[in-house]
Design a protein around this motif. Structure first.
Motif, mmCIF file in Angstrom:
data_model
loop_
_atom_site.group_PDB
_atom_site.id
_atom_site.type_symbol
_atom_site.label_atom_id
_atom_site.label_comp_id
_atom_site.label_asym_id
_atom_site.label_seq_id
_atom_site.Cartn_x
_atom_site.Cartn_y
_atom_site.Cartn_z
ATOM 1 N N ILE A 39 0.814 -1.220 0.000
ATOM 2 C CA ILE A 39 0.000 0.000 0.000
ATOM 3 C C ILE A 39 0.848 1.271 0.000
ATOM 4 O O ILE A 39 0.596 2.184 -0.790
ATOM 5 C CB ILE A 39 -0.980 -0.017 1.190
ATOM 6 C CG1 ILE A 39 -2.036 -1.114 0.969
ATOM 7 C CG2 ILE A 39 -1.649 1.343 1.365
ATOM 8 C CD1 ILE A 39 -2.989 -1.290 2.125
ATOM 9 N N PRO A 40 1.890 1.383 0.848
ATOM 10 C CA PRO A 40 2.705 2.609 0.788
ATOM 11 C C PRO A 40 3.369 2.824 -0.566
ATOM 12 O O PRO A 40 3.498 3.957 -1.026
ATOM 13 C CB PRO A 40 3.750 2.383 1.898
ATOM 14 C CG PRO A 40 3.113 1.422 2.831
ATOM 15 C CD PRO A 40 2.300 0.517 1.963
ATOM 16 N N ILE A 41 3.797 1.723 -1.213
ATOM 17 C CA ILE A 41 4.431 1.859 -2.529
ATOM 18 C C ILE A 41 3.433 2.412 -3.538
ATOM 19 O O ILE A 41 3.744 3.311 -4.328
ATOM 20 C CB ILE A 41 4.985 0.501 -2.991
ATOM 21 C CG1 ILE A 41 6.118 0.048 -2.058
ATOM 22 C CG2 ILE A 41 5.479 0.580 -4.433
ATOM 23 C CD1 ILE A 41 6.650 -1.330 -2.366
ATOM 24 N N VAL A 42 2.214 1.877 -3.517
ATOM 25 C CA VAL A 42 1.184 2.354 -4.445
ATOM 26 C C VAL A 42 0.870 3.822 -4.189
ATOM 27 O O VAL A 42 0.724 4.621 -5.119
ATOM 28 C CB VAL A 42 -0.086 1.490 -4.309
ATOM 29 C CG1 VAL A 42 -1.216 2.073 -5.144
ATOM 30 C CG2 VAL A 42 0.202 0.060 -4.723
ATOM 31 N N VAL A 43 0.787 4.192 -2.914
ATOM 32 C CA VAL A 43 0.487 5.586 -2.570
ATOM 33 C C VAL A 43 1.585 6.514 -3.058
ATOM 34 O O VAL A 43 1.325 7.591 -3.605
ATOM 35 C CB VAL A 43 0.298 5.729 -1.044
ATOM 36 C CG1 VAL A 43 0.211 7.195 -0.651
ATOM 37 C CG2 VAL A 43 -0.955 4.990 -0.602
ATOM 38 N N ILE A 44 2.846 6.089 -2.882
ATOM 39 C CA ILE A 44 3.966 6.925 -3.324
ATOM 40 C C ILE A 44 3.943 7.105 -4.835
ATOM 41 O O ILE A 44 4.151 8.204 -5.359
ATOM 42 C CB ILE A 44 5.304 6.298 -2.868
ATOM 43 C CG1 ILE A 44 5.431 6.392 -1.342
ATOM 44 C CG2 ILE A 44 6.480 6.999 -3.540
ATOM 45 C CD1 ILE A 44 6.624 5.644 -0.793
ATOM 46 N N VAL A 45 3.691 6.003 -5.557
ATOM 47 C CA VAL A 45 3.652 6.082 -7.025
ATOM 48 C C VAL A 45 2.528 6.996 -7.485
ATOM 49 O O VAL A 45 2.715 7.865 -8.343
ATOM 50 C CB VAL A 45 3.492 4.673 -7.627
ATOM 51 C CG1 VAL A 45 3.239 4.766 -9.124
ATOM 52 C CG2 VAL A 45 4.733 3.842 -7.360
ATOM 53 N N LEU A 46 1.336 6.808 -6.906
ATOM 54 C CA LEU A 46 0.206 7.648 -7.294
ATOM 55 C C LEU A 46 0.449 9.106 -6.938
ATOM 56 O O LEU A 46 0.082 10.020 -7.687
ATOM 57 C CB LEU A 46 -1.072 7.142 -6.617
ATOM 58 C CG LEU A 46 -1.572 5.765 -7.074
ATOM 59 C CD1 LEU A 46 -2.800 5.361 -6.271
ATOM 60 C CD2 LEU A 46 -1.890 5.775 -8.565
#
Length: 227
Positions: A78-85
């Motif tokens: 989830i943190p990786i997805v949030v950072i990318v978005l």
């Protein structure tokens, strides 16, 4: 007179015939009822494998481990997805930056001029909302957030046309100088006032300057940003 030797043979044959008659007259049903005492054990019992004991506590333990693994995976993903978005959303689709270091008394190289032209040619968005000219002498620089000004300057740079626009006391200009086009926020084109000018393709050491002399300026970084 000699005695006949056939009688003993006849007696033996008679006895054998009597025995065979008795054997043949045994009832088949009686034959099937024959019971063998202590029959031989031809098959030895094989040791049985111990069956696993699936207790309730073991099942609960496995379910807990699976759940823990899923929670850990979610915590990582989830943190990786949030950072990318966030990085995608924080970068405007039309953002474009030119930046290079220019040396006092040195004519810009062919590579520097080519990089400037490539930057200009890449200003392909239909509209821009912001333009900013800055550098090592002024990290904040001069900025215009008027869409009409930013778009007009971008179009003029891309198509090598001349334009002059004034906003909030700042005169922005695009025009030819040397073997290329320059952008200025000082109000003049191909001249040497103190101010803000970028002209990497001039073909001399008068490549401009940021918050400084624009001819024969000290070594510095000059940058231009559109979005």
């Amino acid at each position: 007179m000699a005695k006949s030797k056939s009688k003993p043979n006849e007696t033996i044959n008679s006895k054998l015939s009597t025995k065979s008659t008795r054997i043949s007259t045994i009832d088949p049903a009686e034959q099937s009822n024959v019971v063998y005492r202590n029959p031989p054990n031809y098959f030895h019992s094989l040791p049985s494998r111990a069956k696993p004991k699936w207790t309730v506590s073991r099942c609960l333990c496995i379910q807990f481990l699976v759940l823990l693994g899923l929670v850990t995976l979610a915590a990582i993903t989830i943190p990786i997805v949030v950072i990318v978005l966030d990085s995608i959303s924080s970068s405007p689709p039309c953002a474009s930056t030119y930046s290079d270091v220019f040396t006092n008394g040195i004519t810009p190289t062919t590579a520097q001029c080519t990089a400037w032209r490539e930057f200009k040619n890449a200003l392909t968005c239909a509209t821009y909302s912001k333009v900013r000219m800055y550098g090592s002498n002024d990290p904040i620089g001069i900025t215009s957030t008027d869409s009409s000004v930013a778009t007009a300057l971008a179009i003029a740079l891309r198509y090598n046309t001349t334009i002059t626009t004034v906003l909030n006391g700042v005169t922005w200009r695009v025009g030819a100088c040397g073997s290329g086009y320059e952008i200025s926020a000082t109000g003049t084109i191909c001249s040497c006032p103190t101010g803000y000018t970028i002209r990497p393709c001039i073909g001399s050491s008068n490549w401009g300057g940021i918050n400084s002399a624009t001819c024969g300026a000290a070594t510095q970084t000059m940058s231009l940003y559109f979005e």
